[in-house]
Design an enzyme around this catalytic site. Structure first.
Site, PDB file in Angstrom:
ATOM      1  N   ASN A  42       1.134  -1.214   0.185  1.00  0.00           N
ATOM      2  CA  ASN A  42      -0.177  -0.287   0.313  1.00  0.00           C
ATOM      3  C   ASN A  42       0.872   1.372   0.130  1.00  0.00           C
ATOM      4  O   ASN A  42       1.634   1.329   1.010  1.00  0.00           O
ATOM      5  CB  ASN A  42      -1.231   0.072   1.565  1.00  0.00           C
ATOM      6  CG  ASN A  42      -1.749   1.011   1.546  1.00  0.00           C
ATOM      7  OD1 ASN A  42      -2.010   2.059   0.609  1.00  0.00           O
ATOM      8  ND2 ASN A  42      -2.966   1.501   2.354  1.00  0.00           N
TER       9      ASN A  42
ATOM     10  N   LYS B  53       3.523   0.349   2.969  1.00  0.00           N
ATOM     11  CA  LYS B  53       2.890  -0.377   4.061  1.00  0.00           C
ATOM     12  C   LYS B  53       2.760  -1.672   2.632  1.00  0.00           C
ATOM     13  O   LYS B  53       2.771  -1.591   2.047  1.00  0.00           O
ATOM     14  CB  LYS B  53       1.752  -0.582   4.404  1.00  0.00           C
ATOM     15  CG  LYS B  53       1.579   0.682   5.347  1.00  0.00           C
ATOM     16  CD  LYS B  53       0.366   0.789   6.080  1.00  0.00           C
ATOM     17  CE  LYS B  53       0.189   2.243   7.209  1.00  0.00           C
ATOM     18  NZ  LYS B  53      -1.420   3.122   6.236  1.00  0.00           N
TER      19      LYS B  53
ATOM     20  N   ARG C 285      -2.552  -1.633  -3.836  1.00  0.00           N
ATOM     21  CA  ARG C 285      -3.967  -1.560  -3.682  1.00  0.00           C
ATOM     22  C   ARG C 285      -3.038  -0.148  -4.406  1.00  0.00           C
ATOM     23  O   ARG C 285      -2.996   0.851  -4.595  1.00  0.00           O
ATOM     24  CB  ARG C 285      -4.038  -1.194  -1.801  1.00  0.00           C
ATOM     25  CG  ARG C 285      -5.001   0.268  -1.767  1.00  0.00           C
ATOM     26  CD  ARG C 285      -4.901   0.568  -0.597  1.00  0.00           C
ATOM     27  NE  ARG C 285      -5.738   0.883  -0.094  1.00  0.00           N
ATOM     28  CZ  ARG C 285      -6.058   2.649   0.313  1.00  0.00           C
ATOM     29  NH1 ARG C 285      -5.278   3.067   0.705  1.00  0.00           N
ATOM     30  NH2 ARG C 285      -7.505   2.773   0.238  1.00  0.00           N
TER      31      ARG C 285
ATOM     32  N   HIS D 267     -12.372   1.908  -0.481  1.00  0.00           N
ATOM     33  CA  HIS D 267     -12.654   1.494   0.775  1.00  0.00           C
ATOM     34  C   HIS D 267     -13.364  -0.497   0.362  1.00  0.00           C
ATOM     35  O   HIS D 267     -13.997  -1.478   1.044  1.00  0.00           O
ATOM     36  CB  HIS D 267     -13.407   1.018   2.129  1.00  0.00           C
ATOM     37  CG  HIS D 267     -12.958   2.239   2.619  1.00  0.00           C
ATOM     38  ND1 HIS D 267     -14.411   3.163   3.464  1.00  0.00           N
ATOM     39  CD2 HIS D 267     -11.431   3.047   2.889  1.00  0.00           C
ATOM     40  CE1 HIS D 267     -13.450   4.048   4.448  1.00  0.00           C
ATOM     41  NE2 HIS D 267     -11.765   3.610   4.050  1.00  0.00           N
TER      42      HIS D 267
ATOM     43  N   GLY E 299     -13.464   4.432  10.572  1.00  0.00           N
ATOM     44  CA  GLY E 299     -12.541   5.039  10.706  1.00  0.00           C
ATOM     45  C   GLY E 299     -12.385   5.787  10.644  1.00  0.00           C
ATOM     46  O   GLY E 299     -13.111   7.035  10.851  1.00  0.00           O
TER      47      GLY E 299
ATOM     48  N   ARG F  44     -13.522  14.708   7.548  1.00  0.00           N
ATOM     49  CA  ARG F  44     -14.473  14.748   6.445  1.00  0.00           C
ATOM     50  C   ARG F  44     -16.208  15.101   6.161  1.00  0.00           C
ATOM     51  O   ARG F  44     -16.761  14.748   7.283  1.00  0.00           O
ATOM     52  CB  ARG F  44     -14.320  14.260   5.177  1.00  0.00           C
ATOM     53  CG  ARG F  44     -12.792  13.795   4.877  1.00  0.00           C
ATOM     54  CD  ARG F  44     -13.044  12.620   3.696  1.00  0.00           C
ATOM     55  NE  ARG F  44     -11.293  12.004   3.366  1.00  0.00           N
ATOM     56  CZ  ARG F  44     -11.503  11.157   3.678  1.00  0.00           C
ATOM     57  NH1 ARG F  44     -12.842   9.563   3.142  1.00  0.00           N
ATOM     58  NH2 ARG F  44     -10.453  10.610   3.674  1.00  0.00           N
TER      59      ARG F  44
ATOM     60  N   ASP G 194     -10.296  12.436  15.914  1.00  0.00           N
ATOM     61  CA  ASP G 194     -10.065  11.277  17.232  1.00  0.00           C
ATOM     62  C   ASP G 194     -11.171  10.836  17.753  1.00  0.00           C
ATOM     63  O   ASP G 194     -11.141  11.594  18.714  1.00  0.00           O
ATOM     64  CB  ASP G 194      -8.899  11.006  17.488  1.00  0.00           C
ATOM     65  CG  ASP G 194      -8.664   9.311  18.272  1.00  0.00           C
ATOM     66  OD1 ASP G 194      -8.885   9.410  18.106  1.00  0.00           O
ATOM     67  OD2 ASP G 194      -7.323   8.749  17.821  1.00  0.00           O
TER      68      ASP G 194
ATOM     69  N   GLY H 283     -10.783   1.173  12.602  1.00  0.00           N
ATOM     70  CA  GLY H 283     -10.934   1.741  13.759  1.00  0.00           C
ATOM     71  C   GLY H 283     -12.186   2.017  14.306  1.00  0.00           C
ATOM     72  O   GLY H 283     -11.948   1.904  15.863  1.00  0.00           O
TER      73      GLY H 283
ATOM     74  N   ASN I  56     -12.920  -0.834  17.734  1.00  0.00           N
ATOM     75  CA  ASN I  56     -12.356  -0.258  19.352  1.00  0.00           C
ATOM     76  C   ASN I  56     -13.715   0.131  19.582  1.00  0.00           C
ATOM     77  O   ASN I  56     -12.819   0.009  21.108  1.00  0.00           O
ATOM     78  CB  ASN I  56     -10.876  -0.116  18.835  1.00  0.00           C
ATOM     79  CG  ASN I  56     -10.103  -0.575  17.986  1.00  0.00           C
ATOM     80  OD1 ASN I  56      -9.987  -1.506  18.327  1.00  0.00           O
ATOM     81  ND2 ASN I  56      -8.968   0.026  16.821  1.00  0.00           N
TER      82      ASN I  56
ATOM     83  N   GLU J 110      -7.700  -5.808   4.261  1.00  0.00           N
ATOM     84  CA  GLU J 110      -7.666  -5.584   2.647  1.00  0.00           C
ATOM     85  C   GLU J 110      -5.951  -6.310   2.369  1.00  0.00           C
ATOM     86  O   GLU J 110      -6.598  -6.484   1.320  1.00  0.00           O
ATOM     87  CB  GLU J 110      -7.409  -4.058   2.755  1.00  0.00           C
ATOM     88  CG  GLU J 110      -8.743  -3.483   3.271  1.00  0.00           C
ATOM     89  CD  GLU J 110      -8.814  -2.029   3.482  1.00  0.00           C
ATOM     90  OE1 GLU J 110      -8.581  -1.803   4.607  1.00  0.00           O
ATOM     91  OE2 GLU J 110      -8.928  -0.751   2.755  1.00  0.00           O
TER      92      GLU J 110
HETATM   93  P1  ADP Z   1      -8.230   5.625   8.387  1.00  0.00           P
HETATM   94  O1  ADP Z   1      -7.668   4.101   7.648  1.00  0.00           O
HETATM   95  O2  ADP Z   1      -8.840   6.060   8.000  1.00  0.00           O
HETATM   96  O3  ADP Z   1      -6.952   6.520   8.285  1.00  0.00           O
HETATM   97  P2  ADP Z   1      -8.945   3.896  11.151  1.00  0.00           P
HETATM   98  O4  ADP Z   1      -9.571   2.758  10.381  1.00  0.00           O
HETATM   99  O5  ADP Z   1      -7.369   3.380  11.450  1.00  0.00           O
HETATM  100  O6  ADP Z   1      -8.719   5.090   9.533  1.00  0.00           O
HETATM  101  O7  ADP Z   1      -9.631   4.452  12.340  1.00  0.00           O
HETATM  102  C1  ADP Z   1      -9.176   5.715  12.609  1.00  0.00           C
HETATM  103  C2  ADP Z   1      -9.658   5.828  13.594  1.00  0.00           C
HETATM  104  O8  ADP Z   1     -10.578   5.253  14.835  1.00  0.00           O
HETATM  105  C3  ADP Z   1      -9.014   6.770  15.290  1.00  0.00           C
HETATM  106  O9  ADP Z   1      -9.125   8.197  14.379  1.00  0.00           O
HETATM  107  C4  ADP Z   1      -9.487   7.593  16.075  1.00  0.00           C
HETATM  108  O10 ADP Z   1     -11.307   7.932  15.993  1.00  0.00           O
HETATM  109  C5  ADP Z   1     -10.313   5.689  15.820  1.00  0.00           C
HETATM  110  N1  ADP Z   1      -9.703   4.436  16.988  1.00  0.00           N
HETATM  111  C6  ADP Z   1      -8.768   4.176  16.876  1.00  0.00           C
HETATM  112  N2  ADP Z   1      -7.918   3.057  17.753  1.00  0.00           N
HETATM  113  C7  ADP Z   1      -9.323   3.314  18.837  1.00  0.00           C
HETATM  114  C8  ADP Z   1      -9.707   3.212  20.024  1.00  0.00           C
HETATM  115  N3  ADP Z   1      -8.318   2.272  20.420  1.00  0.00           N
HETATM  116  N4  ADP Z   1     -10.744   3.370  20.457  1.00  0.00           N
HETATM  117  C9  ADP Z   1     -11.323   3.558  19.874  1.00  0.00           C
HETATM  118  N5  ADP Z   1     -11.413   4.592  18.402  1.00  0.00           N
HETATM  119  C10 ADP Z   1     -10.264   4.296  18.441  1.00  0.00           C
END
Ligand code: ADP
Length: 398
Positions: free
Chosen positions: A9, A16, A90, A179, A208, A239, A281, A329, A333, A384
């Site tokens: 990627n 990556k 990718r 995605h 995410g 966004r 975040d 994300g 999580n 992915e």
């Molecule tokens: P992208 O791939 O679009 O950059 P991710 O799928 O890695 O994004 O998601 C990142 C977001 O997920 C972070 O900005 C945060 O909002 C959320 N996030 C990531 N880890 C955690 C966690 N352990 N607990 C809660 N939210 C999380």
């Protein structure tokens, strides 16, 4: 016979990688070359439960690829680079050209290049990544795996925008989504929770920092929330997601900014960050919510409502749903955000779920709905890279 396949990627300043042994789907090593273009670049590789990291000048992607290939030999991860039978790249934007992964050759590269206006940072970086591997391993075939390919099964009423039709005909302005590789993976993985269901209807929520929702039926994408670019759909970290297009003109007029500046604001300063004024975040916003911050509270409410609206729309679009999947994300999580979303949709969709089980779950595949729920709800960590590796094997018949 076993073979080794590299999933790549390439971003504008990072690369990556994950090396797989296929078809066993064993991860041999993975890592990242980050801060490409800087004197203090970072190279990190993990293998055999060990991680090696060094700070080193990374002039360009070519240097990063050389570092990676040297590391594979030096660390005896492979004996010879010829063991790597394919490189899967990718690619974010495949436009109207690609409805499946393809051999990454000159013709493919030209089409990807022609799509740069639709994904300026990404497609350009993918081409640089492709060329860097091509220079280093000229005899190793490459495969391009597109984020948009899975969404090409949408029909016109799902991908057209109600603007003059000639813009579609002449400029290919339509919904492409994003995605796609993740949604395809989630749709397939969800079937594990649907034994005996003949025509699985899945609503996959890849939430995410970037976020999109897809309606899947019979393993095909029916509709997806991102639009011409990843700016469309649900509210995201920075966004806007879907908004009334007149906001653009009016906001420009009132602030004195031009369209390009406002477009940057819609992409990088809006969403959770823009509304909360705290962070993009969710962890920071959740923390502020606990302290009673009103803007954080309204940010969460707005976010959950926008996700719920799309789930409702896709529930109708699919004629019901067998399962809703949370991933990426936030989806993987954050039990807190999953709860906010499920609580918005549960009455209308007849969902019952285990709140205690949901809250602490992180990065784990699990069903959180109860047996009497009319729609199942699951958490599925996305992958992915494995889809990229599988496509290398499938297309090159390895
Ligand atoms: P992208 O791939 O679009 O950059 P991710 O799928 O890695 O994004 O998601 C990142 C977001 O997920 C972070 O900005 C945060 O909002 C959320 N996030 C990531 N880890 C955690 C966690 N352990 N607990 C809660 N939210 C999380």
């Amino acid at each position: 016979m076993s073979t080794k396949v590299m999933a790549v990627n390439a971003g504008s300043s990072s690369l990556k990688f994950k090396l797989y042994q296929m078809p066993e789907e064993i991860v041999i090593c993975s890592g990242i070359a980050d801060r490409i273009g800087h004197d203090d670049g970072i190279f990190k590789i993990s293998y055999d439960s060990k991680t090696k990291k060094k700070v080193i000048p990374l002039r360009d992607h070519r240097v990063a690829v050389k570092l990676l290939l040297d590391a594979l030999i030096d660390l005896q991860i492979v004996q010879s680079l010829s063991e790597i039978q394919a490189i899967g790249h990718r690619v974010v934007q495949g436009g109207k050209y690609f409805s499946d992964s393809v051999l990454f050759d000159l013709a493919t590269a030209e089409k990807i290049e022609s799509l740069i206006p639709l994904a300026p940072l990404h497609n350009h970086a993918h081409l640089i990544g492709y060329q860097a591997f091509k220079d280093a391993l000229p005899d190793t075939p490459a495969i391009a795996v597109f984020d948009t390919a899975f969404h090409q099964t949408m029909v016109a009423q799902d991908y057209l925008f109600p603007i003059p039709y000639r813009y579609f005909e002449k400029y290919d302005i339509r919904r492409y989504g994003a995605h796609g590789t993740s949604h395809q993976y989630l749709g397939l993985e969800a079937e594990e929770f649907l034994p005996g269901v003949e025509h699985p209807r899945v609503i996959s929520c890849h939430i995410g920092s970037g976020a999109s929702i897809t309606a899947i039926k019979d393993r095909k994408c029916v509709a997806t929330s991102m639009g011409l670019t990843p700016l469309g759909g649900i509210m995201m970290g920075t966004r806007t997601g879907d908004i009334d297009p007149s906001v653009m003109m009016y906001a420009c007029k009132m602030t004195g900014k031009d369209v390009y500046e406002m477009y940057q604001i819609f992409n990088h300063k809006s969403g959770m960050l823009g509304v909360s004024g705290i962070s993009n975040d969710t962890r920071d916003i959740e923390e502020a919510t606990e302290k009673g911050d009103e803007r954080a509270i309204i940010t969460n409410q707005l976010f959950a409502r926008r996700v719920a609206d799309y789930i409702g729309q896709y529930f109708v679009r699919l004629g019901g749903a067998d399962i809703i999947v949370f991933s990426a994300g936030i989806g993987e999580n954050s039990g807190y955000y999953r709860q906010l979303i499920i609580d918005e949709i549960k009455d209308a969709l007849g969902i019952t779920y285990d709140k205690e089980k949901n809250l602490p779950l992180r990065g784990e595949k699990a069903l959180i709905s109860l047996p009497d729920s009319r729609v199942k709800v699951a958490i599925i960590p996305t992958d992915e890279e494995i889809m990229i590796a599988r496509d290398c094997v499938r297309i090159l018949k390895l």
